[in-house]
Design a protein around this motif. Structure first.
Motif, PDB file in Angstrom:
ATOM      1  N   ARG A  23       0.835  -1.210   0.000  1.00 19.21           N
ATOM      2  CA  ARG A  23       0.000   0.000   0.000  1.00 19.21           C
ATOM      3  C   ARG A  23       0.863   1.251   0.000  1.00 19.21           C
ATOM      4  NH1 ARG A  23      -3.353  -1.333   5.160  1.00 19.21           N
ATOM      5  NH2 ARG A  23      -1.286  -2.102   5.637  1.00 19.21           N
ATOM      6  N   VAL A  24       1.973   1.218   0.738  1.00 21.69           N
ATOM      7  CA  VAL A  24       2.887   2.356   0.781  1.00 21.69           C
ATOM      8  C   VAL A  24       3.554   2.535  -0.576  1.00 21.69           C
ATOM      9  CG1 VAL A  24       5.004   3.269   1.816  1.00 21.69           C
ATOM     10  CG2 VAL A  24       3.302   2.134   3.249  1.00 21.69           C
ATOM     11  N   LEU A  25       3.984   1.441  -1.169  1.00 24.97           N
ATOM     12  CA  LEU A  25       4.612   1.489  -2.485  1.00 24.97           C
ATOM     13  C   LEU A  25       3.631   2.030  -3.532  1.00 24.97           C
ATOM     14  CD1 LEU A  25       7.398   0.865  -3.564  1.00 24.97           C
ATOM     15  CD2 LEU A  25       6.626  -1.441  -4.071  1.00 24.97           C
ATOM     16  N   LYS A  26       2.397   1.586  -3.460  1.00 22.27           N
ATOM     17  CA  LYS A  26       1.370   2.068  -4.388  1.00 22.27           C
ATOM     18  C   LYS A  26       1.151   3.575  -4.217  1.00 22.27           C
ATOM     19  CE  LYS A  26      -3.401   1.436  -5.765  1.00 22.27           C
ATOM     20  NZ  LYS A  26      -4.699   0.881  -5.426  1.00 22.27           N
ATOM     21  N   LEU A  27       1.065   4.031  -2.979  1.00 24.50           N
ATOM     22  CA  LEU A  27       0.881   5.453  -2.707  1.00 24.50           C
ATOM     23  C   LEU A  27       2.068   6.265  -3.223  1.00 24.50           C
ATOM     24  CD1 LEU A  27      -0.791   7.703  -1.410  1.00 24.50           C
ATOM     25  CD2 LEU A  27       0.398   7.210   0.759  1.00 24.50           C
ATOM     26  N   TYR A  28       3.269   5.744  -3.022  1.00 27.53           N
ATOM     27  CA  TYR A  28       4.477   6.418  -3.520  1.00 27.53           C
ATOM     28  C   TYR A  28       4.379   6.624  -5.034  1.00 27.53           C
ATOM     29  CZ  TYR A  28       9.285   7.008  -5.054  1.00 27.53           C
ATOM     30  OH  TYR A  28      10.416   7.466  -5.668  1.00 27.53           O
ATOM     31  N   PHE A  29       4.028   5.570  -5.764  1.00 35.08           N
ATOM     32  CA  PHE A  29       3.947   5.678  -7.220  1.00 35.08           C
ATOM     33  C   PHE A  29       2.767   6.539  -7.683  1.00 35.08           C
ATOM     34  CE2 PHE A  29       6.904   2.043  -7.209  1.00 35.08           C
ATOM     35  CZ  PHE A  29       7.884   2.626  -8.000  1.00 35.08           C
ATOM     36  N   GLU A  30       1.717   6.633  -6.875  1.00 38.53           N
ATOM     37  CA  GLU A  30       0.628   7.559  -7.199  1.00 38.53           C
ATOM     38  C   GLU A  30       1.124   9.002  -7.132  1.00 38.53           C
ATOM     39  OE1 GLU A  30      -2.669   6.685  -4.607  1.00 38.53           O
ATOM     40  OE2 GLU A  30      -3.028   4.745  -5.557  1.00 38.53           O
ATOM     41  N   ALA A  54       8.481  11.729  -1.026  1.00 38.16           N
ATOM     42  CA  ALA A  54       8.783  10.896   0.140  1.00 38.16           C
ATOM     43  C   ALA A  54       7.481  10.496   0.819  1.00 38.16           C
ATOM     44  CB  ALA A  54       9.678  11.649   1.118  1.00 38.16           C
ATOM     45  N   ILE A  55       7.389   9.229   1.180  1.00 33.74           N
ATOM     46  CA  ILE A  55       6.207   8.685   1.852  1.00 33.74           C
ATOM     47  C   ILE A  55       6.669   7.912   3.081  1.00 33.74           C
ATOM     48  CG2 ILE A  55       4.241   7.106   1.656  1.00 33.74           C
ATOM     49  CD1 ILE A  55       3.941   9.456  -0.202  1.00 33.74           C
ATOM     50  N   ARG A  56       6.081   8.218   4.225  1.00 26.69           N
ATOM     51  CA  ARG A  56       6.439   7.516   5.465  1.00 26.69           C
ATOM     52  C   ARG A  56       5.967   6.068   5.397  1.00 26.69           C
ATOM     53  NH1 ARG A  56       9.074   8.593   9.414  1.00 26.69           N
ATOM     54  NH2 ARG A  56       8.982  10.832   9.226  1.00 26.69           N
ATOM     55  N   THR A  65      12.725   9.161  -3.520  1.00 28.51           N
ATOM     56  CA  THR A  65      13.434   9.071  -4.792  1.00 28.51           C
ATOM     57  C   THR A  65      14.940   8.980  -4.568  1.00 28.51           C
ATOM     58  OG1 THR A  65      13.295  11.477  -4.879  1.00 28.51           O
ATOM     59  CG2 THR A  65      11.705  10.261  -6.175  1.00 28.51           C
ATOM     60  N   ILE A  66      15.626   8.397  -5.543  1.00 22.61           N
ATOM     61  CA  ILE A  66      17.078   8.230  -5.424  1.00 22.61           C
ATOM     62  C   ILE A  66      17.813   9.448  -5.980  1.00 22.61           C
ATOM     63  CG2 ILE A  66      16.950   5.724  -5.568  1.00 22.61           C
ATOM     64  CD1 ILE A  66      18.070   6.023  -8.468  1.00 22.61           C
ATOM     65  N   THR A  76      14.464   4.462  -2.929  1.00 28.28           N
ATOM     66  CA  THR A  76      15.222   3.894  -1.837  1.00 28.28           C
ATOM     67  C   THR A  76      14.450   4.121  -0.549  1.00 28.28           C
ATOM     68  OG1 THR A  76      17.423   3.728  -0.830  1.00 28.28           O
ATOM     69  CG2 THR A  76      16.612   5.951  -1.310  1.00 28.28           C
ATOM     70  N   VAL A  77      14.887   3.455   0.504  1.00 27.82           N
ATOM     71  CA  VAL A  77      14.247   3.595   1.811  1.00 27.82           C
ATOM     72  C   VAL A  77      15.272   4.149   2.789  1.00 27.82           C
ATOM     73  CG1 VAL A  77      13.175   2.361   3.737  1.00 27.82           C
ATOM     74  CG2 VAL A  77      12.626   1.730   1.380  1.00 27.82           C
ATOM     75  N   VAL A  78      14.893   5.208   3.465  1.00 26.89           N
ATOM     76  CA  VAL A  78      15.726   5.790   4.516  1.00 26.89           C
ATOM     77  C   VAL A  78      15.242   5.204   5.832  1.00 26.89           C
ATOM     78  CG1 VAL A  78      16.395   7.912   5.705  1.00 26.89           C
ATOM     79  CG2 VAL A  78      16.099   7.914   3.223  1.00 26.89           C
TER      80      VAL A  78
END
Length: 96
Positions: A23-30, A54-56, A65-66, A76-78
């Motif tokens: 769900r987080v990945l989907k929101l990021y790409f939205e 950036a999405i928490r 984003t990289i 990437t993930v921080v």
């Protein structure tokens, strides 16, 4: 490297990748889709795109984003930022 007054540079520390909720990945790409046209206007050297999203993911991690991106599919993930020691802990690649 020439540092401007007040600039702070951070070192990237690579860590092991952890699972990202779909769900987080989907929101990021939205969000990428929503702002892609705006970010695509900023190009450096006819190759690299500027802009970031950036999405928490959870309390301590976020997806973003990289650095040096040529498309917006890479991320990437921080997992941690140490502002005292100027360190950024990432799970894959350098952040934007």
């Amino acid at each position: 490297m020439c540092l401007a007054e007040g600039d702070q540079y951070y070192k990237t520390i690579l860590t092991d990748a952890k699972k990202i909720d779909e769900r987080v990945l989907k929101l990021y790409f939205e969000y990428i889709k929503k702002y892609k046209a705006l970010m695509s206007k900023q190009i450096y050297g006819e190759k690299y795109l500027f802009g970031s999203v950036a999405i928490r993911i959870d309390k301590n991690r976020f997806i973003t984003t990289i650095r040096g991106k040529q498309n917006f599919n890479d991320y990437t993930v921080v997992s941690k930022v140490d502002h005292k020691k100027h360190l950024v802990y990432v799970e894959d690649r350098k952040v934007t």
